[in-house]
Design an enzyme around this catalytic site. Structure first.
Site, short mmCIF file in Angstrom:
data_model
loop_
_atom_site.label_atom_id
_atom_site.label_comp_id
_atom_site.label_asym_id
_atom_site.label_seq_id
_atom_site.Cartn_x
_atom_site.Cartn_y
_atom_site.Cartn_z
N LYS A 1 19.64 -32.70 -0.59
CA LYS A 1 20.96 -32.60 -0.85
C LYS A 1 21.46 -34.17 -1.09
CE LYS A 1 21.72 -28.30 0.56
NZ LYS A 1 20.41 -27.77 1.12
C1 LIG Z 1 19.71 -26.64 1.03
C2 LIG Z 1 18.34 -26.59 1.31
C3 LIG Z 1 17.56 -25.68 0.77
C4 LIG Z 1 18.11 -24.60 -0.21
O1 LIG Z 1 18.73 -24.95 -1.35
P1 LIG Z 1 19.95 -24.20 -2.18
O2 LIG Z 1 20.16 -24.85 -3.26
O3 LIG Z 1 20.89 -23.66 -1.17
O4 LIG Z 1 19.00 -23.02 -2.73
C5 LIG Z 1 16.28 -25.66 1.07
N1 LIG Z 1 15.60 -26.58 1.88
C6 LIG Z 1 16.33 -27.54 2.34
C7 LIG Z 1 15.70 -28.45 3.04
C8 LIG Z 1 17.70 -27.67 2.31
O5 LIG Z 1 18.48 -28.47 3.01
#
Ligand SMILES: *Cc1c(COP(=O)(O)O)cnc(C)c1O
Length: 460
Positions: free
Chosen positions: A111
């Protein structure tokens, strides 16, 4: 670039507007009216670019005329200063697949890659905005920390982070509730992530409230999240130098993997995008059986994927129904009124041309972590492990990239109980967690949260 809503093609917004609004006025999601295509010749030339130059090329068309290439490059460069890898991400070969590590940013999850840029975009816009922007975000654990790291102590910004109370890992909570400045408000909602996301969407849908607080959002419903995530598909593809690749992606809100779908639409020869879900498998069910029906959220060992309403799926729907906005609206209305919608056989086949999907249970996830550790002496976190599991299931002649979404240290307890080993603390962590945990617990109720925000917005 002009943008419209998945539910109304006639709308016309520019990048700045869709960035600040996040959600379209009709409740739909913003999508671009055109998609830039790179020819194989252009792709060949892009092989030489470093991550920042490549990101500028890939993202640029989406941000014009708000930012020109020069401004964009400066912004991206500034955003990736805190990353531990020179080229932001890294690629290693492991267990006959390629692991794309996206977790070397300040809060140890993918993120950070979009969020650090988003923080700097707000900073740019705030140079001319008079009012304080109140950003509201729902998090299943990692988005919150990434947003706080990107937005803490910025002028004319408050950030309200809604996380499901007692449903995120200890370390996720610790990072999230200790790193923020006085403009950050952590709210633990007595409910699930889906409840948090619903509250945020309801606040966006309330025009008066939205305008009163100058509300903005940084969930993956914000298109800016998607565009910065497209970049690492390009980067990994160009570095690996293969004819075609599959990508296995641990998925919850369908944001990260949707960025892969965009990369494919922009000309990257991706064969299959492989959705890996945990036991909250709505995406697996809709892709394999055509029925989109949210069930109750189950807590799993990959909490950032404990989601049953995958918002970004609406962005795929738009293309699956051949850009018929009225059809998207109808399906989303079915979801609202009947609790589900159904794809036709043709529509399901269209989805399956680009996507495969696998559900990975907690036991399978643990086994995968254990197997990779004992075979390769390497730790993969429980989310990334679902990707490894799914990558093994696919039958294909092309190599696979597994998208590594979080650093294993973030899920220390699970890692320790599965492998019996301690993980070395990454250097980011010592800085992250010295303070006292700061958060308020609120009822799972939109009005309660609205009242809280209305009171707190003037504190700073
Ligand atoms: C947010 C997240 C996901 C999922 O990502 P999306 O974009 O919501 O599909 C998977 N793994 C981790 C560690 C995350 O923080």
């Amino acid at each position: 670039m002009k943008y419209c809503s998945t539910r109304d093609k006639k709308l016309n917004f520019d990048f700045k507007e869709i960035f600040q609004r996040s959600l379209a006025p009709d409740g739909g999601l913003f999508i671009p009216k055109q998609i830039k295509q790179f020819s194989s010749n252009e792709l060949k030339k892009m092989k030489k670019l470093n991550y920042i130059d490549l990101a500028t090329e890939v993202v640029s068309s989406f941000c014009t005329p708000t930012f020109n290439k020069q401004q964009l490059k400066a912004l991206i460069k500034k955003s990736y200063k805190k990353f531990k890898k020179k080229n932001v991400v890294s690629l290693i070969e492991l267990d006959k697949v390629n692991l794309l590590e996206l977790y070397h940013g300040p809060t140890l999850a993918f993120k950070d890659i979009a969020m650090q840029c988003i923080g700097n975009i707000y900073e740019e816009f705030n140079k001319t905005n008079e009012d304080t922007t109140n950003i509201v975000v729902a998090t299943s654990g990692d988005t919150g920390a990434a947003a706080i790291s990107a937005l803490s102590k910025r002028k004319k910004i408050n950030l309200f982070v809604l996380h499901p109370h007692n449903k995120i890992s200890k370390l996720q909570k610790k990072i999230m509730t200790t790193i923020g400045g006085s403009n950050i408000y952590n709210i633990a909602i007595k409910g699930s992530f889906d409840d948090c996301q619903k509250i945020v969407k309801q606040m966006f849908a309330d025009n008066i409230f939205r305008q009163t607080i100058h509300m903005s959002g940084v969930n993956s419903i914000n298109w800016a999240r998607i565009i910065f995530q497209i970049v690492y598909y390009f980067y990994s593809f160009l570095r690996l130098n293969k004819k075609k690749l599959n990508y296995a992606v641990p998925t919850g809100n369908f944001g990260d993997i949707y960025a892969g779908y965009m990369a494919k639409k922009m000309g990257l020869p991706i064969e299959k995008l492989i959705v890996a879900t945990n036991e909250n498998d709505i995406l697996q069910r809709v892709i394999n059986r055509g029925i989109y029906k949210p069930l109750k959220v189950k807590a799993s060992i990959s909490p950032s994927m404990d989601i049953q309403i995958s918002s970004n799926f609406e962005r795929l729907l738009f293309y699956i129904v051949n850009s018929k906005d009225t059809e998207v609206k109808k399906l989303m209305n079915d979801l609202e009124t009947k609790g589900s919608f159904k794809l036709t056989t043709n529509q399901r086949k269209m989805v399956q041309k680009d996507f495969s999907a696998f559900k990975v249970t907690n036991t399978e996830t643990k086994k995968t972590i254990k197997r990779i550790y004992s075979k390769h002496n390497f730790f993969i976190d429980p989310h990334t492990a679902t990707g490894f599991y799914a990558a093994k299931k696919i039958k294909s002649n092309y190599p696979c990239v597994v998208v590594g979404t979080a650093h294993p240290y973030k899920f220390l307890e699970t890692m320790k109980s599965v492998t019996g080993k301690k993980i070395k603390k990454p250097s980011q962590v010592t800085k992250l967690m010295s303070g006292k945990e700061k958060y308020d617990i609120l009822k799972n109720n939109t009005n309660t949260v609205k009242k809280y925000i209305l009171e707190k917005q003037y504190e700073n």
